[in-house]
Design a protein around this motif. Structure first.
Motif, PDB file in Angstrom:
ATOM      1  N   ARG A 109      -3.791   5.074  -3.800  1.00 54.80           N
ATOM      2  CA  ARG A 109      -4.993   5.906  -3.812  1.00 54.80           C
ATOM      3  C   ARG A 109      -5.234   6.500  -5.190  1.00 54.80           C
ATOM      4  O   ARG A 109      -6.372   6.611  -5.642  1.00 54.80           O
ATOM      5  CB  ARG A 109      -4.863   7.024  -2.773  1.00 54.80           C
ATOM      6  CG  ARG A 109      -6.021   8.002  -2.765  1.00 54.80           C
ATOM      7  CD  ARG A 109      -5.859   9.041  -1.687  1.00 54.80           C
ATOM      8  NE  ARG A 109      -5.942   8.457  -0.359  1.00 54.80           N
ATOM      9  CZ  ARG A 109      -5.852   9.158   0.779  1.00 54.80           C
ATOM     10  NH1 ARG A 109      -5.648  10.464   0.727  1.00 54.80           N
ATOM     11  NH2 ARG A 109      -5.939   8.554   1.940  1.00 54.80           N
ATOM     12  N   SER A 110      -4.158   6.886  -5.863  1.00 53.47           N
ATOM     13  CA  SER A 110      -4.280   7.564  -7.165  1.00 53.47           C
ATOM     14  C   SER A 110      -3.474   6.802  -8.212  1.00 53.47           C
ATOM     15  O   SER A 110      -2.280   7.075  -8.401  1.00 53.47           O
ATOM     16  CB  SER A 110      -3.785   9.008  -7.064  1.00 53.47           C
ATOM     17  OG  SER A 110      -4.488   9.727  -6.057  1.00 53.47           O
ATOM     18  N   PRO A 111      -4.085   5.855  -8.926  1.00 51.78           N
ATOM     19  CA  PRO A 111      -3.343   5.051  -9.901  1.00 51.78           C
ATOM     20  C   PRO A 111      -2.645   5.878 -10.974  1.00 51.78           C
ATOM     21  O   PRO A 111      -1.601   5.465 -11.495  1.00 51.78           O
ATOM     22  CB  PRO A 111      -4.430   4.159 -10.507  1.00 51.78           C
ATOM     23  CG  PRO A 111      -5.451   4.031  -9.425  1.00 51.78           C
ATOM     24  CD  PRO A 111      -5.481   5.380  -8.766  1.00 51.78           C
ATOM     25  N   GLU A 112      -3.180   7.049 -11.283  1.00 56.00           N
ATOM     26  CA  GLU A 112      -2.562   7.876 -12.322  1.00 56.00           C
ATOM     27  C   GLU A 112      -1.162   8.342 -11.925  1.00 56.00           C
ATOM     28  O   GLU A 112      -0.367   8.727 -12.783  1.00 56.00           O
ATOM     29  CB  GLU A 112      -3.448   9.085 -12.644  1.00 56.00           C
ATOM     30  CG  GLU A 112      -3.605  10.106 -11.549  1.00 56.00           C
ATOM     31  CD  GLU A 112      -4.708   9.763 -10.542  1.00 56.00           C
ATOM     32  OE1 GLU A 112      -5.020  10.645  -9.702  1.00 56.00           O
ATOM     33  OE2 GLU A 112      -5.253   8.634 -10.596  1.00 56.00           O
TER      34      GLU A 112
ATOM     35  N   ALA B   8      -8.620  -4.482  -4.957  1.00 55.77           N
ATOM     36  CA  ALA B   8      -7.192  -4.183  -4.748  1.00 55.77           C
ATOM     37  C   ALA B   8      -6.475  -5.363  -4.117  1.00 55.77           C
ATOM     38  O   ALA B   8      -5.316  -5.650  -4.449  1.00 55.77           O
ATOM     39  CB  ALA B   8      -7.038  -2.948  -3.870  1.00 55.77           C
TER      40      ALA B   8
ATOM     41  N   THR C 168       0.847  -1.189   0.000  1.00 58.51           N
ATOM     42  CA  THR C 168       0.000   0.000   0.000  1.00 58.51           C
ATOM     43  C   THR C 168       0.883   1.240   0.000  1.00 58.51           C
ATOM     44  O   THR C 168       2.045   1.203   0.391  1.00 58.51           O
ATOM     45  CB  THR C 168      -0.933   0.028   1.221  1.00 58.51           C
ATOM     46  OG1 THR C 168      -0.180   0.251   2.409  1.00 58.51           O
ATOM     47  CG2 THR C 168      -1.716  -1.278   1.339  1.00 58.51           C
TER      48      THR C 168
ATOM     49  N   ARG D 183      -3.257  -1.038  -8.754  1.00 56.33           N
ATOM     50  CA  ARG D 183      -4.669  -1.131  -8.423  1.00 56.33           C
ATOM     51  C   ARG D 183      -5.058   0.008  -7.482  1.00 56.33           C
ATOM     52  O   ARG D 183      -4.292   0.384  -6.602  1.00 56.33           O
ATOM     53  CB  ARG D 183      -4.980  -2.462  -7.734  1.00 56.33           C
ATOM     54  CG  ARG D 183      -4.622  -3.699  -8.540  1.00 56.33           C
ATOM     55  CD  ARG D 183      -4.963  -4.962  -7.762  1.00 56.33           C
ATOM     56  NE  ARG D 183      -4.494  -6.172  -8.421  1.00 56.33           N
ATOM     57  CZ  ARG D 183      -4.598  -7.395  -7.892  1.00 56.33           C
ATOM     58  NH1 ARG D 183      -5.175  -7.549  -6.697  1.00 56.33           N
ATOM     59  NH2 ARG D 183      -4.134  -8.446  -8.544  1.00 56.33           N
ATOM     60  N   GLU D 184      -6.249   0.516  -7.675  1.00 55.94           N
ATOM     61  CA  GLU D 184      -6.745   1.559  -6.778  1.00 55.94           C
ATOM     62  C   GLU D 184      -7.048   0.955  -5.414  1.00 55.94           C
ATOM     63  O   GLU D 184      -7.729  -0.065  -5.310  1.00 55.94           O
ATOM     64  CB  GLU D 184      -8.006   2.221  -7.333  1.00 55.94           C
ATOM     65  CG  GLU D 184      -8.533   3.333  -6.444  1.00 55.94           C
ATOM     66  CD  GLU D 184      -9.813   3.976  -6.947  1.00 55.94           C
ATOM     67  OE1 GLU D 184     -10.265   4.960  -6.329  1.00 55.94           O
ATOM     68  OE2 GLU D 184     -10.363   3.478  -7.957  1.00 55.94           O
TER      69      GLU D 184
ATOM     70  N   THR E 190     -13.198   0.186  -2.825  1.00 54.86           N
ATOM     71  CA  THR E 190     -12.096  -0.057  -3.761  1.00 54.86           C
ATOM     72  C   THR E 190     -11.194  -1.201  -3.301  1.00 54.86           C
ATOM     73  O   THR E 190     -10.381  -1.708  -4.086  1.00 54.86           O
ATOM     74  CB  THR E 190     -11.211   1.199  -3.922  1.00 54.86           C
ATOM     75  OG1 THR E 190     -10.557   1.496  -2.670  1.00 54.86           O
ATOM     76  CG2 THR E 190     -12.046   2.406  -4.345  1.00 54.86           C
TER      77      THR E 190
ATOM     78  N   LYS F  99     -12.316   4.901   0.772  1.00 54.72           N
ATOM     79  CA  LYS F  99     -13.352   4.341  -0.095  1.00 54.72           C
ATOM     80  C   LYS F  99     -13.242   2.820  -0.013  1.00 54.72           C
ATOM     81  O   LYS F  99     -12.656   2.179  -0.894  1.00 54.72           O
ATOM     82  CB  LYS F  99     -13.174   4.820  -1.536  1.00 54.72           C
ATOM     83  CG  LYS F  99     -13.286   6.331  -1.719  1.00 54.72           C
ATOM     84  CD  LYS F  99     -13.026   6.721  -3.171  1.00 54.72           C
ATOM     85  CE  LYS F  99     -13.108   8.221  -3.372  1.00 54.72           C
ATOM     86  NZ  LYS F  99     -12.779   8.596  -4.793  1.00 54.72           N
TER      87      LYS F  99
ATOM     88  N   ASP G  55      -8.092   2.994  -2.034  1.00 54.96           N
ATOM     89  CA  ASP G  55      -8.326   4.201  -1.256  1.00 54.96           C
ATOM     90  C   ASP G  55      -8.987   3.781   0.055  1.00 54.96           C
ATOM     91  O   ASP G  55     -10.135   3.349   0.064  1.00 54.96           O
ATOM     92  CB  ASP G  55      -9.226   5.165  -2.035  1.00 54.96           C
ATOM     93  CG  ASP G  55      -9.364   6.521  -1.366  1.00 54.96           C
ATOM     94  OD1 ASP G  55      -9.174   6.593  -0.127  1.00 54.96           O
ATOM     95  OD2 ASP G  55      -9.664   7.505  -2.060  1.00 54.96           O
TER      96      ASP G  55
END
Length: 285
Positions: free
Chosen positions: A36-39, A65, A7, A52-53, A61, A58, A55
């Protein structure tokens, strides 16, 4: 093939753990960067790592993951006000996904230390122990980078400030701790608890002297009452609650050696001496 998830894999520590796993021969495709932010993980994706996302705010998600994950490194989140809820969501999801082993980055002597910063870590350890999941607590000491990141400011002000007195701090670099985490993830039968700290504890005055030596100028250390330290940190933009936590940690460094560590767990895991203060300062510069 064992699938290992990390993580916070785009963060300072998480990215180094991924590097350390790959350096130890783990196939990138068997590593999951749970972020948290795959981008923000394009670089990891380009290396063949699964992204993998994940969060923790959230929980929806998290099942995807952690699906198919055999071992999980749960890196503690950075918000003391929210992280216990975040860690709870992660542990619950790991158990539901059938993860076989969880390593958690905690703090030195989390079960007994009086420092305020340890409260969430102690509670997380208790949750993980109660979950029934196989686990290891990686009780990391202070990061040298907590201090070396201040070098640009110290060059301008001429010194460090704190409330640690002559207390000794067994700090190590993020790389040291990352290599230890990777080592534990690859062990067949890791221990339940590792107390991790640097080989060469130092005082704040010794830190200041080393920084001054390498900068070629006089760098000092000013020891302050905790209340004054909180005032100065808050005035510099540190949230007052967190400033109080930092000052509290310093007080316990001075009074009971809260960040000293006489053991050799870190050195033993990484198979070398921990990074010296001189080398850590040199790298930071």
């Amino acid at each position: 093939m064992t699938t290992i998830a990390v993580t916070g894999a785009t963060g300072h520590l998480g990215r180094l753990v991924v590097d350390a796993l790959i350096d130890r021969g783990v196939e990138p495709g068997s590593i999951v960067a749970a972020v948290r932010s795959p981008e923000k993980a394009a670089g990891l994706l380009a290396r063949g790592v699964q992204v993998r996302e994940a969060d923790f705010d959230k929980p929806e998600t998290l099942p995807a993951a952690f699906a198919g994950v055999d071992k999980l490194l749960l890196i503690s989140t950075s918000d003391p006000g929210s992280r216990l809820a975040q860690h709870t969501a992660a542990i619950d999801a790991a158990k539901a996904a059938g993860v076989g082993f969880v390593a958690y980055t905690s703090i030195l002597r989390a079960g007994t230390t009086p420092v305020l910063l340890a409260a969430d870590h102690k509670a997380t350890e208790e949750l993980l122990a109660a979950s029934g999941l196989r686990h290891s607590f990686l009780r990391n000491g202070w990061y040298v980078e907590n201090y070396t990141s201040q070098i640009p400011t110290v060059k301008q002000t001429g010194g460090f400030i704190g409330s640690a007195g002559e207390g000794r701090i067994a700090a190590a670099t993020r790389l040291d701790y990352a290599e230890a985490a990777a080592a534990v993830l690859l062990l067949e039968n890791p221990r339940a608890v590792y107390e991790l700290g640097g080989d060469q504890p130092f005082t704040m005055a010794e830190l200041a002297a080393e920084v001054g030596k390498q900068l070629g100028t006089e760098i000092g250390y000013t020891d302050l009452p905790a209340e004054k330290l909180v005032e100065i940190l808050a005035g510099a933009g540190v949230p007052e609650g967190f400033a109080a936590i930092l000052a509290d940690t310093d007080v316990h460094v001075r009074e009971n050696g809260a960040l000293d560590n006489p053991g050799t767990d870190l050195r033993d895991l990484i198979g070398r001496p921990t990074t010296s203060l001189a080398d850590a300062v040199k790298q930071a510069r």
